[in-house]
Design an enzyme around this catalytic site. Structure first.
Site, mmCIF file in Angstrom:
data_model
loop_
_atom_site.group_PDB
_atom_site.id
_atom_site.type_symbol
_atom_site.label_atom_id
_atom_site.label_comp_id
_atom_site.label_asym_id
_atom_site.label_seq_id
_atom_site.Cartn_x
_atom_site.Cartn_y
_atom_site.Cartn_z
ATOM 1 N N CYS A 139 -29.577 -9.326 21.958
ATOM 2 C CA CYS A 139 -29.795 -10.728 22.328
ATOM 3 C C CYS A 139 -31.147 -11.216 21.797
ATOM 4 C CB CYS A 139 -29.731 -10.872 23.851
ATOM 5 S SG CYS A 139 -29.917 -12.586 24.386
ATOM 6 N N CYS B 22 -36.171 -12.376 27.752
ATOM 7 C CA CYS B 22 -36.225 -12.202 29.212
ATOM 8 C C CYS B 22 -36.842 -10.821 29.523
ATOM 9 C CB CYS B 22 -34.822 -12.318 29.794
ATOM 10 S SG CYS B 22 -33.943 -13.796 29.204
ATOM 11 N N CYS C 208 -34.820 -7.777 30.844
ATOM 12 C CA CYS C 208 -33.456 -7.502 30.371
ATOM 13 C C CYS C 208 -33.361 -6.399 29.323
ATOM 14 C CB CYS C 208 -32.832 -8.785 29.829
ATOM 15 S SG CYS C 208 -31.083 -8.532 29.424
ATOM 16 N N CYS D 161 -15.901 -10.735 36.391
ATOM 17 C CA CYS D 161 -16.997 -11.496 35.770
ATOM 18 C C CYS D 161 -17.323 -10.897 34.412
ATOM 19 C CB CYS D 161 -18.255 -11.426 36.623
ATOM 20 S SG CYS D 161 -17.979 -11.873 38.328
ATOM 21 N N CYS E 282 -14.914 -15.411 36.190
ATOM 22 C CA CYS E 282 -16.293 -15.894 36.057
ATOM 23 C C CYS E 282 -16.786 -15.414 34.701
ATOM 24 C CB CYS E 282 -17.157 -15.295 37.171
ATOM 25 S SG CYS E 282 -18.902 -15.770 37.051
ATOM 26 N N CYS F 234 -22.180 -20.479 39.852
ATOM 27 C CA CYS F 234 -22.738 -19.221 40.351
ATOM 28 C C CYS F 234 -24.162 -19.171 39.820
ATOM 29 C CB CYS F 234 -21.912 -18.046 39.835
ATOM 30 S SG CYS F 234 -22.651 -16.443 40.260
ATOM 31 N N ARG G 28 -24.494 -13.254 47.124
ATOM 32 C CA ARG G 28 -24.081 -11.950 46.572
ATOM 33 C C ARG G 28 -25.243 -10.966 46.499
ATOM 34 N NH1 ARG G 28 -21.815 -13.452 42.189
ATOM 35 N NH2 ARG G 28 -19.976 -13.887 43.414
HETATM 36 N N1 SAM Z 1 -27.149 -13.867 28.444
HETATM 37 C C1 SAM Z 1 -26.688 -14.642 29.528
HETATM 38 C C2 SAM Z 1 -27.817 -15.288 30.309
HETATM 39 O O1 SAM Z 1 -28.917 -14.795 30.303
HETATM 40 O O2 SAM Z 1 -27.548 -16.314 30.909
HETATM 41 C C3 SAM Z 1 -25.783 -13.897 30.490
HETATM 42 C C4 SAM Z 1 -26.067 -12.454 30.849
HETATM 43 S S1 SAM Z 1 -27.592 -12.121 31.710
HETATM 44 C C5 SAM Z 1 -27.646 -10.398 31.614
HETATM 45 C C6 SAM Z 1 -27.207 -12.526 33.399
HETATM 46 C C7 SAM Z 1 -28.264 -12.319 34.435
HETATM 47 O O3 SAM Z 1 -28.399 -10.945 34.739
HETATM 48 C C8 SAM Z 1 -29.691 -12.759 34.154
HETATM 49 O O4 SAM Z 1 -29.872 -14.129 34.293
HETATM 50 C C9 SAM Z 1 -30.461 -11.996 35.223
HETATM 51 O O5 SAM Z 1 -30.570 -12.766 36.398
HETATM 52 C C10 SAM Z 1 -29.587 -10.765 35.479
HETATM 53 N N2 SAM Z 1 -30.260 -9.548 35.017
HETATM 54 C C11 SAM Z 1 -30.406 -9.129 33.741
HETATM 55 N N3 SAM Z 1 -31.100 -7.985 33.671
HETATM 56 C C12 SAM Z 1 -31.421 -7.655 34.940
HETATM 57 C C13 SAM Z 1 -32.158 -6.573 35.531
HETATM 58 N N4 SAM Z 1 -32.727 -5.629 34.791
HETATM 59 N N5 SAM Z 1 -32.275 -6.545 36.871
HETATM 60 C C14 SAM Z 1 -31.721 -7.519 37.630
HETATM 61 N N6 SAM Z 1 -31.030 -8.559 37.127
HETATM 62 C C15 SAM Z 1 -30.883 -8.645 35.807
HETATM 63 FE FE1 SF4 Z 2 -30.250 -12.276 26.613
HETATM 64 FE FE2 SF4 Z 2 -30.645 -10.669 28.654
HETATM 65 FE FE3 SF4 Z 2 -31.937 -12.979 28.564
HETATM 66 FE FE4 SF4 Z 2 -29.251 -12.951 28.986
HETATM 67 S S1 SF4 Z 2 -30.826 -12.145 30.355
HETATM 68 S S2 SF4 Z 2 -30.410 -14.293 27.595
HETATM 69 S S3 SF4 Z 2 -28.685 -11.164 27.750
HETATM 70 S S4 SF4 Z 2 -32.180 -11.271 27.127
#
Ligand code: SAM
Ligand code: SF4
Ligand code: DTB
Length: 339
Positions: free
Chosen positions: A54, A58, A61, A98, A129, A189, A261
């Site tokens: 990606c 973030c 992530c 989901c 979802c 959500c 949740r």
């Molecule tokens: N890429 C898309 C986005 O960011 O909207 C969808 C997938 S993203 C992985 C969905 C959510 O997963 C993020 O917004 C975050 O809240 C949660 N998430 C991701 N990594 C995480 C982690 N290490 N611990 C807890 N929540 C996490």
């Molecule tokens: Fe990409 Fe992870 Fe951020 Fe979703 S949460 S936009 S998968 S870096």
């Protein structure tokens, strides 16, 4: 879904966080029992349909291409594999499936493929979802036309802390996507993460944003940060588990009719802590051995936990029907007499 009568202020929400623990849980239980069967929980199973690589940054992530986390970038999963996973989830007792993709936003050909997945999963009798990143004009409508029920898009944290976690998209970008989702008639959500290094005031700030959406989200995932080696947040100080429970309770009180949740982070929680989360008003959880790229408790362990607590699985619709509340409006906001 009800309309918000009055807005929550950060001071109101912070005051909830600062209640003695037993008083906070008591209030959350009262609110929970007014709106739901307190012994029922909705089960959602996650599948990563497009993993890793990606472009976003973030800081939490494992799927960001900017961090060396060992997560390989993969292509979009073929339809038959997605449907096979959905069937397994259904057979295991999940009621919602989901699908998550590590995209900044979906390209048109991706969206077409996801629409086929939604149609197929929906045809199995599961709620659907997806979480695909930011949506452009018209994309939410396309998903709605395919039969999608929920779109997940998290605010993650308070606006004032957000810039320390993500720099490649703004808070406003997220709010714009959420508006598109709502306008297309999809259920929203939307939640966030606890344990990013935010202060209690900033945790309250996230809840204020969520609770003041008009209407507030139908589904509110509260994630506990899963620390993944290689991400900037690996090795940061974990929040006090009671503070996580408090966050659930405050979400329940401020968004009485939402499904709250208990989301990522359960692998590091013992059974007693998870039971406290249910007492605090959590009535949904991710169910199945895997989240997106990280682990989740084994489904069998979760079934045993629910049995030991005398809890049962239920769909969201069943939860609302049971109390005869479907489509009703309580209009109760921050300033109502019961606050
Ligand atoms: N890429 C898309 C986005 O960011 O909207 C969808 C997938 S993203 C992985 C969905 C959510 O997963 C993020 O917004 C975050 O809240 C949660 N998430 C991701 N990594 C995480 C982690 N290490 N611990 C807890 N929540 C996490
Ligand atoms: Fe990409 Fe992870 Fe951020 Fe979703 S949460 S936009 S998968 S870096
Ligand atoms: C949400 O709020 N949490 C889920 C779901 N929505 C998509 C994702 C949790 C991801 C945890 C880290 C991982 O497994 O990659």
């Amino acid at each position: 879904m009800r309309k918000n009568a009055t807005a929550w202020r950060t001071a109101d929400v912070l005051a909830l966080f600062e209640l003695p623990f037993a008083d906070l849980i008591y209030r959350a239980q009262q609110v929970h029992r007014e709106h739901f069967d307190a012994n029922a929980v909705q089960l959602s199973t996650l599948l990563s349909i497009k993993t890793g690589g990606c472009p976003e940054d973030c800081a939490y992530c494992p799927q960001s291409a900017r961090y060396d986390t060992g997560v390989e970038a993969d292509k979009l999963m073929p339809l038959d594999e997605v449907l096979a996973a959905a069937q397994r989830a259904k057979d295991n007792g999940a009621t919602r499936f989901c699908m998550g993709a590590a995209w900044r936003s979906p390209k048109p050909h991706h969206l077409e493929a996801v629409q086929d997945m939604v149609r197929g999963v929906k045809a199995m009798g599961l709620e659907t979802c997806v979480t695909l990143g930011m949506l452009k004009e018209g994309q939410a409508e396309e998903l709605k036309n395919a039969g999608l029920d929920y779109y997940n898009h998290n605010l993650d944290t308070a606006p004032e802390f957000y810039g320390q976690i993500i720099t490649t998209r703004t808070y406003q970008d997220r709010l714009d996507t959420l508006d598109r989702v709502r306008e297309a008639g999809l259920k929203v959500c939307c939640g966030g993460i606890v344990g990013l290094g935010e202060s209690r005031r900033e945790r309250a700030g996230l809840i204020v944003q969520l609770a003041n959406m008009d209407p507030y989200p139908e589904s509110v995932p509260i994630n506990n940060l899963v620390q993944v080696e290689g991400t900037p947040l690996a090795g940061s100080e974990a929040v006090d588990p009671f503070e996580f429970v408090r966050s659930i309770a405050v979400a329940r009180i401020t968004m009485p009719r939402a499904m709250v949740r208990l989301s990522a982070g359960r692998e590091t929680m013992d059974d007693a802590l998870q039971a406290l989360c249910f007492l605090a008003g959590a009535n949904s959880m991710f169910y199945g051995d895997q989240l997106l790229t990280t682990g989740n408790p084994q489904a069998e362990a979760d079934r045993q936990l629910l049995a030991r607590l005398g809890m049962h699985a239920s769909t969201e619709a069943q939860l609302s029907e049971r109390l005869g509340e479907a489509g009703s409006s309580d209009g109760c906001g921050a300033a109502c007499a019961s606050h």
